[in-house]
Scaffold this active site. Structure first.
Site, PDB file in Angstrom:
ATOM      1  N   HIS A   1       0.823  -1.226   0.000  1.00  0.00           N
ATOM      2  CA  HIS A   1       0.000   0.000   0.000  1.00  0.00           C
ATOM      3  C   HIS A   1       0.849   1.266   0.000  1.00  0.00           C
ATOM      4  O   HIS A   1       0.311   2.371   0.059  1.00  0.00           O
ATOM      5  CB  HIS A   1      -0.945   0.027   1.207  1.00  0.00           C
ATOM      6  CG  HIS A   1      -1.908  -1.112   1.243  1.00  0.00           C
ATOM      7  ND1 HIS A   1      -2.734  -1.427   0.188  1.00  0.00           N
ATOM      8  CD2 HIS A   1      -2.169  -2.037   2.209  1.00  0.00           C
ATOM      9  CE1 HIS A   1      -3.467  -2.498   0.506  1.00  0.00           C
ATOM     10  NE2 HIS A   1      -3.134  -2.885   1.720  1.00  0.00           N
TER      11      HIS A   1
HETATM   12 ZN   LIG Z   1      -3.577  -7.404   3.420  1.00  0.00          ZN
END
Ligand SMILES: [Zn+2]
Length: 298
Positions: free
Chosen positions: A116
């Site tokens: 992320h």
């Molecule tokens: Zn994850």
């Protein structure tokens, strides 16, 4: 087989925080007890390696502890000097595992998979994008160029997609829960959105079809994010794979990558079982699958 870990670098977390900081130490213990691998301590990567991927202003805020309140919330982990040190070492483990993969065919970091993290954002427990930093480093050294990322964490790999999506020499595949975080996606080369409750058979069928597409062109190196969070009991996942199903997933990915003949780098990514030992069971099974292949290659 050698694997890398940064488990000695714990981070201070408030009571009840969902980040499973204890899994790293528990996994090391089980890997060593089972005699599966020698666990080596990952070194922190230089800031310049991170700056080849991430925006310098973001790195400055991470380094100095001056992330905005909004950024701190998005990251989900409280800033501390050891958080930064740990993040740099997590990337270091993936760089070492990638070098080992180029030498011996397979390498593993008992951490990493922080997908992320993007060029100008660090969110979802992910400070730096270890896979993209490692790939960028290998490219700078001229030892690899074309890459495939097989992201089997239950959450979509938005940071990796941002960094490698426009890259003609990288193919990003993300297989994830359609209703899982992140809710604003950055498209991968191939995103497979799975309905909540998807079980072993449907998952494996979708994965096999996706690999047909992802592995169609030749590549120099593959990164496999073997997330434990598609497991049925996971607190943050919405899929329903069993531990046997996750084992079959690992076998399928590693078999298909081996058939391509390219080096494979395996990283852990997420896992949020209510009892951390379930996450460690799943991670350990991945180490077993990797160790079996390392033996076969040696
Ligand atoms: Zn994850």
């Amino acid at each position: 087989m050698d694997v890398w870990s940064h488990d000695r670098f714990g981070i201070p977390l408030p009571a009840g925080h969902r980040f499973p900081i204890s899994k790293y130490g528990l996994l090391r213990e089980r890997v060593e007890a089972a005699g599966l691998a020698t666990v080596r301590e990952a070194e922190a990567v230089p800031w310049e390696w991170l700056a080849a991927v991430h925006e310098p202003a973001l790195l400055e805020r991470i380094r100095e502890g001056t992330l905005t309140l909004r950024e701190q919330r998005a990251l989900g982990l409280p800033w501390s000097p050891v958080l930064v040190e740990r993040g740099r070492r997590s990337v270091g483990g993936t760089v070492c595992a990638a070098r080992r993969a180029l030498e011996r065919g397979i390498g593993m970091n008992l951490g990493g998979g922080t997908h992320h993290a993007g060029r100008d954002f660090a969110r979802g427990y992910c400070l730096f994008n270890d896979v993209v930093v490692a790939l960028t480093r290998l490219r700078a050294e001229g030892v690899a160029r074309r890459a495939v990322v097989v992201d089997c964490d239950v959450h979509q790999g938005d940071g990796t997609a941002q960094l490698l999506g426009p890259d003609p020499d990288a193919f990003t595949l993300s297989l994830h829960g359609a209703r899982n975080y992140p809710f604003e996606r950055i498209p991968s080369d191939l995103d497979v959105d799975l309905p909540s409750g998807t079980g072993d058979a449907a998952y494996l069928a979708a994965l096999s079809g996706a690999l047909d597409v992802a592995l169609a062109e030749p590549f120099d190196i593959a990164f496999f994010l073997a997330g434990a969070d598609p497991w049925e009991g996971d607190r943050l996942g919405r899929l329903a794979l069993t531990k046997d199903g996750l084992r079959a997933r690992d076998e399928l990915v590693l078999d298909r990558l081996a058939a391509c003949g390219a080096p494979v780098v395996v990283v852990l990514a997420g896992g949020y079982a209510p009892d951390v030992r379930d996450t460690v069971d799943i991670n350990l099974a991945t180490v077993e699958a990797v160790a079996a292949r390392a033996v076969a290659l040696s």
